[in-house]
Enzyme design. Sequence first.
Site, mmCIF file in Angstrom:
data_model
loop_
_atom_site.group_PDB
_atom_site.id
_atom_site.type_symbol
_atom_site.label_atom_id
_atom_site.label_comp_id
_atom_site.label_asym_id
_atom_site.label_seq_id
_atom_site.Cartn_x
_atom_site.Cartn_y
_atom_site.Cartn_z
ATOM 1 N N TYR A 28 -5.116 3.896 7.939
ATOM 2 C CA TYR A 28 -6.347 3.127 8.082
ATOM 3 C C TYR A 28 -7.018 3.345 9.335
ATOM 4 C CZ TYR A 28 -4.098 0.880 4.257
ATOM 5 O OH TYR A 28 -3.216 0.958 3.150
ATOM 6 N N TYR A 79 -3.339 -2.507 -10.444
ATOM 7 C CA TYR A 79 -3.465 -2.369 -9.137
ATOM 8 C C TYR A 79 -2.616 -3.294 -8.263
ATOM 9 C CZ TYR A 79 -4.964 -2.159 -4.093
ATOM 10 O OH TYR A 79 -4.804 -2.376 -2.662
ATOM 11 N N SER A 90 0.730 -1.217 0.227
ATOM 12 C CA SER A 90 0.051 0.020 -0.114
ATOM 13 C C SER A 90 0.920 1.324 0.012
ATOM 14 C CB SER A 90 -0.744 0.112 1.234
ATOM 15 O OG SER A 90 -1.924 -0.949 0.960
ATOM 16 N N VAL A 106 1.042 -3.805 3.756
ATOM 17 C CA VAL A 106 1.061 -5.356 4.323
ATOM 18 C C VAL A 106 2.451 -6.038 4.112
ATOM 19 C CG1 VAL A 106 -1.376 -5.259 4.712
ATOM 20 C CG2 VAL A 106 -0.115 -6.197 2.689
ATOM 21 N N LYS A 119 0.240 3.321 -3.009
ATOM 22 C CA LYS A 119 -0.683 4.092 -3.129
ATOM 23 C C LYS A 119 -0.308 5.744 -2.950
ATOM 24 C CE LYS A 119 -3.819 0.754 -1.284
ATOM 25 N NZ LYS A 119 -4.354 0.474 0.167
HETATM 26 O O1 DON Z 1 -4.872 -4.811 -1.918
HETATM 27 C C1 DON Z 1 -4.232 -5.338 -0.895
HETATM 28 O O2 DON Z 1 -4.923 -5.921 -0.121
HETATM 29 C C2 DON Z 1 -2.847 -5.284 -0.828
HETATM 30 N N1 DON Z 1 -2.296 -5.168 -2.210
HETATM 31 C C3 DON Z 1 -2.466 -3.869 -0.387
HETATM 32 C C4 DON Z 1 -2.960 -3.798 1.214
HETATM 33 C C5 DON Z 1 -1.912 -3.091 2.007
HETATM 34 O O3 DON Z 1 -0.831 -3.015 2.038
HETATM 35 C C6 DON Z 1 -2.752 -2.527 3.081
HETATM 36 N N2 DON Z 1 -1.676 -1.897 4.147
HETATM 37 N N3 DON Z 1 -1.452 -1.705 5.226
#
Ligand code: DON
Length: 304
Positions: free
Chosen positions: A240, A189, A64, A258, A67
Amino acid sequence: MPDFKKILHTIYEKTKQLSDTGRVATYIPELACVPEDKFGICLLDIEKESYQIGDFDERFSVQSISKVLTLAMAMGLIGEKIWDRVDVEPSGDPFNHLSLLEQENGIPRNPLINAGAIVIADILVSELKNPKKEFLEFVHKVSGDTSISYDEKVAHSEKATGFKNYAAANLLKSYGNLKNDVIEVLDFYFYQCSLSMSCTQLCNTFYLFINRGKCLQNHDFLTVSQVKRINAIMLTCGFYDEAGEFAFEVGLPGKSGVGGGIVALLPKKFCVAVWSPGLNPKGNSTRGMAALERLTTLSNLSIF
Ligand code: DON
């Protein structure tokens, strides 16, 4: 400036000994293969002096954190028009929750939750001829480093298992807030999330957010006002349903992923990247949060 070399050393040694270092993400199967004892920190100050410790040069899946970079690219391309399709309020929800999206008629709360980032991905798919290639080129230019690449295995792993993201994209489509094909947007994405970068490369890339929109090589990418907005969104939405806790403990704008990475920054002073794959129950790196809390406490530097 404080003695960052000494501070990073102290933080590293103390944080390494934490009894609970969290759990590696397993919902993207490929991420589960990462050894949980990895731990690295890099700090880059505004004078371009850098300080590192541990596994700072090892690449990991930024997830993320990407983003922020797609948002920066989209802002450069279409400016304020973004805000017709995405809001700028914290969600107070986990990154992949869908209920607010339905209540609020397909307008995601902000560009850093998954639904918001999928709308930004849709904008890039509309604006660019070859989005994957051009986004990677954008990252190369901002960082001054052409060795940065996607991790195809991670991208495919998420493509095969990212059911909530398919649900989010379909919901967006049903509200008319996704212009392109769901599969095409999600393909982009998943690739953006699979970007593989080290703490050093993240600091080099995020330098423009401490340097009023100018990258390490002194090229202009964003206006001062755009940087102000992106940093504000990182502060309020970068973690978040733990954004409040991060502001309380650390006091810097930042963004987690993540894969266990966190980037945080103090405008006009420094940016810092930490990587430790073990996550807390809210999906943010356990050691990363603890290390950054110590950094702002020991250096007496935060936006507050
Ligand atoms: O969309 C997802 O679930 C992962 N590609 C990215 C999620 C993520 O890194 C959330 N962050 N803390």
